[in-house]
Every structure is written in C-alpha cells, then in structure tokens.
Design an enzyme around this catalytic site. Structure first.
Site, PDB file in Angstrom:
ATOM      1  N   ASP A  22      36.339  40.580  51.239  1.00  0.00           N
ATOM      2  CA  ASP A  22      37.289  39.904  50.353  1.00  0.00           C
ATOM      3  C   ASP A  22      38.262  39.031  51.153  1.00  0.00           C
ATOM      4  OD1 ASP A  22      38.357  39.201  47.940  1.00  0.00           O
ATOM      5  OD2 ASP A  22      39.475  41.062  47.626  1.00  0.00           O
ATOM      6  N   ASN A  24      38.058  35.412  51.256  1.00  0.00           N
ATOM      7  CA  ASN A  24      37.550  34.085  51.656  1.00  0.00           C
ATOM      8  C   ASN A  24      38.391  32.966  51.038  1.00  0.00           C
ATOM      9  OD1 ASN A  24      35.487  35.424  52.882  1.00  0.00           O
ATOM     10  ND2 ASN A  24      33.904  34.874  51.402  1.00  0.00           N
ATOM     11  N   GLY A  25      38.716  33.120  49.764  1.00  0.00           N
ATOM     12  CA  GLY A  25      39.466  32.084  49.052  1.00  0.00           C
ATOM     13  C   GLY A  25      40.845  31.890  49.662  1.00  0.00           C
ATOM     14  N   ARG A  35      37.848  26.456  48.468  1.00  0.00           N
ATOM     15  CA  ARG A  35      37.422  27.865  48.502  1.00  0.00           C
ATOM     16  C   ARG A  35      36.034  28.041  49.142  1.00  0.00           C
ATOM     17  NH1 ARG A  35      39.988  31.642  45.568  1.00  0.00           N
ATOM     18  NH2 ARG A  35      38.034  32.794  45.357  1.00  0.00           N
ATOM     19  N   HIS A  39      34.107  30.617  51.886  1.00  0.00           N
ATOM     20  CA  HIS A  39      32.857  31.377  51.734  1.00  0.00           C
ATOM     21  C   HIS A  39      31.891  31.083  52.881  1.00  0.00           C
ATOM     22  CE1 HIS A  39      34.224  32.925  48.011  1.00  0.00           C
ATOM     23  NE2 HIS A  39      34.132  31.807  47.333  1.00  0.00           N
ATOM     24  N   THR A  68      28.935  41.480  39.544  1.00  0.00           N
ATOM     25  CA  THR A  68      28.519  41.094  38.187  1.00  0.00           C
ATOM     26  C   THR A  68      29.663  40.336  37.492  1.00  0.00           C
ATOM     27  OG1 THR A  68      29.130  43.355  37.543  1.00  0.00           O
ATOM     28  CG2 THR A  68      26.788  42.893  37.743  1.00  0.00           C
ATOM     29  N   GLU A  69      30.894  40.576  37.939  1.00  0.00           N
ATOM     30  CA  GLU A  69      32.060  39.904  37.346  1.00  0.00           C
ATOM     31  C   GLU A  69      32.272  38.504  37.931  1.00  0.00           C
ATOM     32  OE1 GLU A  69      32.161  43.176  38.467  1.00  0.00           O
ATOM     33  OE2 GLU A  69      32.001  43.909  36.405  1.00  0.00           O
ATOM     34  N   TRP A  71      30.366  36.032  38.140  1.00  0.00           N
ATOM     35  CA  TRP A  71      29.763  34.945  37.346  1.00  0.00           C
ATOM     36  C   TRP A  71      30.838  34.209  36.543  1.00  0.00           C
ATOM     37  CZ3 TRP A  71      24.983  33.522  38.472  1.00  0.00           C
ATOM     38  CH2 TRP A  71      24.080  34.470  38.953  1.00  0.00           C
ATOM     39  N   ARG A  73      33.601  33.120  37.526  1.00  0.00           N
ATOM     40  CA  ARG A  73      34.380  32.141  38.316  1.00  0.00           C
ATOM     41  C   ARG A  73      33.968  30.711  37.930  1.00  0.00           C
ATOM     42  NH1 ARG A  73      35.712  34.359  44.367  1.00  0.00           N
ATOM     43  NH2 ARG A  73      36.482  36.378  43.685  1.00  0.00           N
ATOM     44  N   LEU A 133      18.671  48.286  61.741  1.00  0.00           N
ATOM     45  CA  LEU A 133      19.808  48.283  60.815  1.00  0.00           C
ATOM     46  C   LEU A 133      19.277  47.934  59.425  1.00  0.00           C
ATOM     47  CD1 LEU A 133      22.994  48.180  60.303  1.00  0.00           C
ATOM     48  CD2 LEU A 133      22.727  45.706  60.481  1.00  0.00           C
ATOM     49  N   ARG A 192      41.515  48.243  45.916  1.00  0.00           N
ATOM     50  CA  ARG A 192      40.735  48.699  44.761  1.00  0.00           C
ATOM     51  C   ARG A 192      39.246  48.596  45.053  1.00  0.00           C
ATOM     52  NH1 ARG A 192      43.441  44.116  43.408  1.00  0.00           N
ATOM     53  NH2 ARG A 192      42.206  42.222  43.375  1.00  0.00           N
TER      54      ARG A 192
HETATM   55  C1  IPE Z   1      34.939  41.830  44.889  1.00  0.00           C
HETATM   56  O1  IPE Z   1      35.901  40.891  45.180  1.00  0.00           O
HETATM   57  C2  IPE Z   1      33.585  41.218  44.971  1.00  0.00           C
HETATM   58  C3  IPE Z   1      33.154  40.741  46.275  1.00  0.00           C
HETATM   59  C4  IPE Z   1      33.811  40.821  47.397  1.00  0.00           C
HETATM   60  C5  IPE Z   1      31.869  40.137  46.280  1.00  0.00           C
HETATM   61  P1  IPE Z   1      36.716  40.129  44.052  1.00  0.00           P
HETATM   62  O2  IPE Z   1      37.687  39.282  44.781  1.00  0.00           O
HETATM   63  O3  IPE Z   1      35.807  39.441  43.115  1.00  0.00           O
HETATM   64  O4  IPE Z   1      37.426  41.325  43.285  1.00  0.00           O
HETATM   65  P2  IPE Z   1      38.715  41.321  42.348  1.00  0.00           P
HETATM   66  O5  IPE Z   1      38.405  40.382  41.220  1.00  0.00           O
HETATM   67  O6  IPE Z   1      39.849  40.818  43.171  1.00  0.00           O
HETATM   68  O7  IPE Z   1      38.895  42.724  41.921  1.00  0.00           O
HETATM   69  C1  IPE Z   2      35.354  37.369  48.423  1.00  0.00           C
HETATM   70  O1  IPE Z   2      36.367  36.458  48.611  1.00  0.00           O
HETATM   71  C2  IPE Z   2      34.016  36.711  48.225  1.00  0.00           C
HETATM   72  C3  IPE Z   2      33.517  36.780  46.840  1.00  0.00           C
HETATM   73  C4  IPE Z   2      34.080  37.404  45.853  1.00  0.00           C
HETATM   74  C5  IPE Z   2      32.279  36.095  46.600  1.00  0.00           C
HETATM   75  P1  IPE Z   2      37.191  35.891  47.396  1.00  0.00           P
HETATM   76  O2  IPE Z   2      36.535  34.620  46.923  1.00  0.00           O
HETATM   77  O3  IPE Z   2      37.389  36.915  46.344  1.00  0.00           O
HETATM   78  O4  IPE Z   2      38.561  35.547  48.092  1.00  0.00           O
HETATM   79  P2  IPE Z   2      40.005  35.685  47.463  1.00  0.00           P
HETATM   80  O5  IPE Z   2      40.163  37.095  46.979  1.00  0.00           O
HETATM   81  O6  IPE Z   2      40.098  34.686  46.351  1.00  0.00           O
HETATM   82  O7  IPE Z   2      40.916  35.349  48.594  1.00  0.00           O
HETATM   83 MG    MG Z   3      38.819  38.327  46.050  1.00  0.00          MG
END
Ligand code: IPE
Ligand code: IPE
Ligand code: MG
Length: 251
Positions: A22, A24-25, A35, A39, A68-69, A71, A73, A133, A192
């Site tokens: 988590d 990357n954004g 963003r 990634h 699954t959630e 999608w 975005r 691995l 979480r």
């Molecule tokens: C969880 O991260 C999914 C992945 C890292 C692929 P999210 O960034 O989507 O989770 P929430 O929405 O903050 O809970």
């Molecule tokens: C996790 O990084 C990667 C995916 C969910 C695909 P995020 O894209 O959720 O990054 P933040 O949470 O917005 O920084």
């Molecule tokens: Mg995130």
C-alpha cells in the site's frame, strides 16, 4: 534494531509472508507524479523484495496486488494497473523462472480478457515445477469473495454439513495446500486488513511500517523479520504454556 542486528538474519524466519503493498498513490503524490507512476515504482520494488525473500529463505510470499474493491477506482487507474500486471508477465516471467519462483494466482480471473487470462494460466503452468519461492499474486482477490466461492463449491460438491470443518474450508480456498501466513506486512501506515487473507490470517502476526510500498526495501524487510522473531505466538495458550512447550521440544 541494534547496529549488530542490522545485517544479520534472525534465527526464526517466517515460512509464509503476506504483503499488502500500500501507498503507491501517496508515494507518487508526494513527488508531484501521477498515481500510475507510483504503481510502476511499486512494481519495480517488488523485484527487489522478491530477491530479498529468496535471499532470506522465505518459502511463500503472497502479495496483494489488486482487490475486488479496487475495480471501483477511476477507469484510467484500473486500466493502467491491468497493463502493468500484463507487462510483468510479458517482461519478467523468464527472470522469475530463473530465480526458481513458482507463480500462483489468488482470486478470480473471470473479469480479465480471455487472452490475458490465458497468459496468466500459461505463466502459472510454466513455473509449476519451481520450488525456491512460491509467489502468490492476489489479483482481483477479496477474502470474503474467496469464502463465498468456497461455500458455493462445497454446496456444488454436495459436501455433508457435518463434514465441514476448518481443514475442509481451507482446502476449498484459493490458497489450498499453502500454509497460513506467519507474518502479514502492510506498508504506508494504514492499520487494517482491507479484505486480505481474512481466513488464513486468523493467527498471523501483523507488522505496519509507515514506509510507502515503493520505498519498502531489503533493509525494511529485514527489520520486519527481526520484529517477527521477537513475537511470541500463543494461539490461545498462556505465555507459561508456550515456554513449557518450547522446553519440551528442546529436550
Ligand atoms: C488494499 O489497498 C489493496 C491492495 C494493496 C491491492 P487499498 O489501498 O485499496 O485499501 P483501502 O481502500 O485503503 O482499505
Ligand atoms: C496500493 O497503493 C496499490 C493498489 C491498491 C493497487 P494505493 O494505490 O492504494 O496507494 P494509496 O493508498 O492511494 O497511497
Ligand atoms: Mg491504498
């Protein structure tokens, strides 16, 4: 971590590590970049972390790449993520193979285009004999969806209600045959599970570094392993009982 611990490996290494990659954004945002640049940087980092896992003797690595959630975005981001996933298969497969990585997919492939799906299945088949691995890629994965799939499959198979137990449910999950994760790391300071391995992670140790995923490097992984080695896993027992068990094992 004390300075002498910095580069040494702790004695007790987790067999299976799960990572919620988590941040990357936010990593990209902090640099004024789009963003998707985050990634891409996150994907680059994955190569480094895979190499470190192999070096440290971790046997199973499960990475949460797309939920699954996710999608929901913006379409551009979803399409970009799909493209990155496809390019990893196109460009990195041989290197992964040469490193002894066995690829597995956790989740459903049914929302992917048929040629993409075929590519994923081919990559899995190509690396099937590798055993250095096991890399589980959770893509279009959700823990609840996984449990729903398992229940549906059990009903379809006509499983008797009395035959349902923990072990049987585990066998019906995408992770069938894979030991439960010992350690789950979520980068970027979020605290979480976000639907990741909710069944399998029932007794996992959690570790939450503040670092955004693209910057989570070998040294940070080593720090997580040291932290893990300090934890006492009790599985409902008392600390005293665990100590007695340990002594018995050593005797
Ligand atoms: C969880 O991260 C999914 C992945 C890292 C692929 P999210 O960034 O989507 O989770 P929430 O929405 O903050 O809970
Ligand atoms: C996790 O990084 C990667 C995916 C969910 C695909 P995020 O894209 O959720 O990054 P933040 O949470 O917005 O920084
Ligand atoms: Mg995130």
């Amino acid at each position: 971590m004390s300075p002498d611990q910095k580069d040494s490996l702790p004695e007790r290494i987790p067999t299976h590590v799960g990572i919620i990659m988590d941040g990357n954004g936010r990593w990209a945002q902090a640099r004024g970049l789009p963003r998707l640049a985050g990634h891409r940087a996150g994907t680059e980092n994955l190569r480094r972390v895979i190499a470190a896992c192999i070096e440290f003797g971790i046997k199973y690595l499960t990475i949460y790449a797309f939920s699954t959630e996710n999608w929901a975005r913006p379409t551009d981001e979803v399409q970009g993520l799909l493209k990155i996933f496809e390019s990893v298969i196109d460009n990195e497969l041989q290197e992964l193979y040469d490193q002894g990585v066995q690829l597995r997919h956790l989740g459903r492939l049914d929302r992917l285009k048929p040629d993409f799906r075929a590519k994923v299945l081919k990559a899995i088949e190509f690396t099937r004999q590798n055993d250095r691995l096991v890399l589980n890629i959770a893509f279009n994965y959700g823990g609840r969806d996984e449990i729903v799939c398992a229940i549906q499959a059990m009903i379809r198979d006509g499983v008797d209600a009395d035959a349902v137990n923990d072990e049987l449910v585990s066998q019906y999950l995408f992770t069938a045959g894979i030991p439960d994760p010992d350690l789950i790391i979520r980068t970027s300071g979020e605290l979480r599970a976000s639907n990741f391995l909710i069944w399998q992670g029932a007794y996992s140790e959690w570790y939450f570094p503040a670092t955004y995923w693209p910057d989570f490097d070998r040294q940070e992984l080593l720090r997580a392993l040291h932290e893990f080695s300090q934890r006492q896993r009790r599985y409902g027992l008392t600390g005293e009982q665990i100590k007695t068990q340990k002594k018995k094992k050593q005797a």
